[in-house]
Design a protein around this motif. Structure first.
Motif, PDB file in Angstrom:
ATOM      1  N   LEU A   6       1.089  -1.491  -0.024  1.00 26.97           N
ATOM      2  CA  LEU A   6      -0.219  -0.147   0.049  1.00 26.97           C
ATOM      3  C   LEU A   6       0.668   1.708  -0.566  1.00 26.97           C
ATOM      4  CD1 LEU A   6      -2.957  -0.861   2.706  1.00 26.97           C
ATOM      5  CD2 LEU A   6      -2.936   0.073  -0.084  1.00 26.97           C
ATOM      6  N   VAL A   7       1.966   0.871   1.027  1.00 27.48           N
ATOM      7  CA  VAL A   7       2.679   2.398   1.209  1.00 27.48           C
ATOM      8  C   VAL A   7       3.602   2.373  -0.939  1.00 27.48           C
ATOM      9  CG1 VAL A   7       4.890   3.380   1.376  1.00 27.48           C
ATOM     10  CG2 VAL A   7       2.895   2.483   3.238  1.00 27.48           C
ATOM     11  N   ALA A   8       3.723   1.454  -1.030  1.00 23.45           N
ATOM     12  CA  ALA A   8       4.507   1.418  -2.263  1.00 23.45           C
ATOM     13  C   ALA A   8       3.662   1.687  -3.380  1.00 23.45           C
ATOM     14  CB  ALA A   8       5.470  -0.038  -2.869  1.00 23.45           C
ATOM     15  N   ALA A   9       2.659   1.882  -3.453  1.00 25.35           N
ATOM     16  CA  ALA A   9       1.409   1.659  -4.116  1.00 25.35           C
ATOM     17  C   ALA A   9       1.352   3.348  -4.711  1.00 25.35           C
ATOM     18  CB  ALA A   9       0.155   0.971  -4.535  1.00 25.35           C
ATOM     19  N   SER A  10       1.094   3.760  -3.094  1.00 33.69           N
ATOM     20  CA  SER A  10       0.955   5.143  -2.891  1.00 33.69           C
ATOM     21  C   SER A  10       1.739   5.729  -3.202  1.00 33.69           C
ATOM     22  CB  SER A  10       0.433   5.262  -1.465  1.00 33.69           C
ATOM     23  OG  SER A  10      -0.620   5.026  -0.613  1.00 33.69           O
ATOM     24  N   ALA A 192      -0.917  -4.902  -9.624  1.00 29.97           N
ATOM     25  CA  ALA A 192      -2.592  -4.924  -9.515  1.00 29.97           C
ATOM     26  C   ALA A 192      -2.429  -3.295  -9.584  1.00 29.97           C
ATOM     27  CB  ALA A 192      -3.525  -5.343  -9.049  1.00 29.97           C
ATOM     28  N   ARG A 193      -3.639  -3.124 -10.929  1.00 27.44           N
ATOM     29  CA  ARG A 193      -3.195  -1.587 -11.089  1.00 27.44           C
ATOM     30  C   ARG A 193      -5.031  -1.010 -11.126  1.00 27.44           C
ATOM     31  NH1 ARG A 193       0.942  -4.060 -13.920  1.00 27.44           N
ATOM     32  NH2 ARG A 193       2.211  -2.511 -14.993  1.00 27.44           N
ATOM     33  N   GLY A 194      -5.804  -1.699 -11.250  1.00 25.14           N
ATOM     34  CA  GLY A 194      -7.586  -1.494  -9.776  1.00 25.14           C
ATOM     35  C   GLY A 194      -7.652  -0.358 -10.302  1.00 25.14           C
ATOM     36  N   MET A 195      -8.425  -0.037  -9.631  1.00 25.04           N
ATOM     37  CA  MET A 195      -9.341   1.097  -9.620  1.00 25.04           C
ATOM     38  C   MET A 195      -8.522   2.068 -10.344  1.00 25.04           C
ATOM     39  SD  MET A 195     -12.368   3.525  -7.549  1.00 25.04           S
ATOM     40  CE  MET A 195     -11.250   3.648  -6.380  1.00 25.04           C
ATOM     41  N   MET A 196      -7.274   2.659 -10.191  1.00 29.24           N
ATOM     42  CA  MET A 196      -6.612   4.005 -10.401  1.00 29.24           C
ATOM     43  C   MET A 196      -5.887   4.511 -11.678  1.00 29.24           C
ATOM     44  SD  MET A 196      -5.611   6.571  -8.728  1.00 29.24           S
ATOM     45  CE  MET A 196      -5.671   6.214  -7.346  1.00 29.24           C
ATOM     46  N   ILE A 197      -5.814   3.328 -12.419  1.00 31.09           N
ATOM     47  CA  ILE A 197      -5.236   3.231 -13.772  1.00 31.09           C
ATOM     48  C   ILE A 197      -7.130   3.873 -14.960  1.00 31.09           C
ATOM     49  CG2 ILE A 197      -5.775   0.748 -14.446  1.00 31.09           C
ATOM     50  CD1 ILE A 197      -3.511   1.419 -16.255  1.00 31.09           C
ATOM     51  N   ILE A 198      -7.820   2.831 -14.527  1.00 32.16           N
ATOM     52  CA  ILE A 198      -9.118   3.484 -15.360  1.00 32.16           C
ATOM     53  C   ILE A 198      -9.326   4.817 -14.761  1.00 32.16           C
ATOM     54  CG2 ILE A 198     -11.950   2.953 -15.227  1.00 32.16           C
ATOM     55  CD1 ILE A 198     -10.522   0.848 -15.645  1.00 32.16           C
ATOM     56  N   ILE A 201      -7.093   6.859 -17.391  1.00 28.92           N
ATOM     57  CA  ILE A 201      -6.908   6.882 -18.586  1.00 28.92           C
ATOM     58  C   ILE A 201      -9.419   8.001 -19.250  1.00 28.92           C
ATOM     59  CG2 ILE A 201      -5.539   4.560 -18.648  1.00 28.92           C
ATOM     60  CD1 ILE A 201      -8.195   2.767 -19.067  1.00 28.92           C
ATOM     61  N   ASN A 202      -9.802   7.990 -18.135  1.00 31.38           N
ATOM     62  CA  ASN A 202     -10.800   8.135 -18.080  1.00 31.38           C
ATOM     63  C   ASN A 202     -10.424   9.771 -18.007  1.00 31.38           C
ATOM     64  OD1 ASN A 202     -13.636   6.947 -17.879  1.00 31.38           O
ATOM     65  ND2 ASN A 202     -12.433   6.459 -16.196  1.00 31.38           N
ATOM     66  N   ILE A 203      -9.301  10.262 -17.262  1.00 29.44           N
ATOM     67  CA  ILE A 203      -8.960  11.904 -17.582  1.00 29.44           C
ATOM     68  C   ILE A 203      -7.963  11.733 -18.597  1.00 29.44           C
ATOM     69  CG2 ILE A 203      -7.134  13.340 -16.559  1.00 29.44           C
ATOM     70  CD1 ILE A 203      -8.170  12.148 -13.952  1.00 29.44           C
ATOM     71  N   MET A 220      -8.775  -2.792 -20.647  1.00 27.01           N
ATOM     72  CA  MET A 220      -8.163  -4.306 -20.973  1.00 27.01           C
ATOM     73  C   MET A 220      -6.867  -4.521 -19.872  1.00 27.01           C
ATOM     74  SD  MET A 220     -11.132  -5.735 -22.293  1.00 27.01           S
ATOM     75  CE  MET A 220     -10.487  -8.001 -22.571  1.00 27.01           C
ATOM     76  N   VAL A 221      -5.648  -3.634 -20.383  1.00 24.29           N
ATOM     77  CA  VAL A 221      -5.031  -3.906 -19.947  1.00 24.29           C
ATOM     78  C   VAL A 221      -4.995  -4.168 -17.808  1.00 24.29           C
ATOM     79  CG1 VAL A 221      -2.733  -3.602 -19.572  1.00 24.29           C
ATOM     80  CG2 VAL A 221      -3.116  -3.342 -21.480  1.00 24.29           C
ATOM     81  N   ALA A 222      -5.749  -2.870 -17.810  1.00 30.30           N
ATOM     82  CA  ALA A 222      -6.533  -2.810 -16.832  1.00 30.30           C
ATOM     83  C   ALA A 222      -6.589  -4.250 -15.943  1.00 30.30           C
ATOM     84  CB  ALA A 222      -6.555  -1.706 -16.352  1.00 30.30           C
TER      85      ALA A 222
END
Length: 258
Positions: A6-10, A192-198, A201-203, A220-222
């Motif tokens: 979680l720290v690394a992902a943050s 895991a890319r999860g919601m953040m990459i979504i 890419i929406n932005i 699809m990659v996410a």
């Protein structure tokens, strides 16, 4: 392993927001130099929230400890702080989602407070907000628009993503003297890319940085990279070994301390 990931992902997400701000500035023609104030204000905002505002929010935890539950007054603060943070980061130019993320980091670390807040908010978030967000992303995704060239780009992005996060995180963990099993476990979680990459890419689609076919491929990659995260983790670190690793980790840290 979970907290470390979680720290690394943050840190990874914070860097990605700054990178996205730079790309937006270049795309709009204002130049990469104009993104420097955005990055500076972002760092200042994060420092003020984590070093200053977080201390002001500590009485919330004491209040919950005395009352045993979240009062309406505490809920007002919990709701207003992320909204204000989102508004400020939107003014800065790094989008409101980053403000909400930093607001969550600034909330009290007290376990009782976080458990009470999680119990109160999770039902609304998981049953209403998340499905609506992913439904909107699904409506934007058009698999029929993907050409052979775009699909080839998607395969390249998938391989680069796997190599960068899975093997990159694994080698970084091994360099820090973790076991191979622990290293591959964190590599699986970080993949895991999860919601953040979504969100990214929406932005990017809204800003005109990417086209709809590229957006569809990146969705699809996410999904493909996020789905095997837990299986990869469990394959590297089954439950019985996970408990054994957690029990030995403090001793190992003391052993390697200078």
């Amino acid at each position: 392993m979970g907290r470390l990931s979680l720290v690394a992902a943050s840190i990874d997400d914070a860097a990605a927001w700054c990178f996205l701000a730079t790309l937006t500035a270049v795309h709009t023609g204002s130049g990469a130099a104009d993104a420097l104030p955005v990055i500076g204000y972002s760092i200042l905002f994060t420092a003020v929230m984590l070093l200053g505002v977080s201390r002001l929010l500590r009485p919330l935890a004491r209040h919950v400890g005395r009352q045993g539950t979240l009062s309406p007054g505490v809920m007002y603060v919990v709701v207003i702080v992320p909204i204000v943070c989102g508004y400020l980061t939107d003014l800065i130019g790094i989008y409101s989602v980053f403000g909400g993320f930093i607001a969550g980091l600034a909330m009290p670390r007290d376990p009782q407070f976080r458990q009470a807040l999680h119990s109160r908010m999770m039902d609304t978030v998981s049953t209403l907000l998340l499905p609506v967000f992913f439904a909107l992303s699904g409506l934007t995704t058009d698999l029929r628009s993907i050409s052979a060239d775009t699909l080839l780009f998607g395969v390249a992005a998938l391989l680069a993503g796997l190599a960068g996060k899975y093997f990159g995180s694994t080698l970084a963990m091994k360099a820090l003297r973790f076991s191979w099993r622990e290293a591959f476990a964190v590599g699986g979680l970080m993949n895991a890319r999860g919601m953040m990459i979504i969100i990214f890419i929406n932005i990017g689609l809204a800003q005109g940085l990417i086209t709809k076919p590229v957006f569809s491929v990146l969705v699809m990659v996410a999904v493909i990279t996020s789905t095997p995260a837990l299986p990869l983790y469990r394959r590297a670190l089954p439950k019985h070994l996970e408990m054994h690793s957690a029990a030995k980790r403090p001793l190992r840290r003391r052993h390697h301390a200078p």
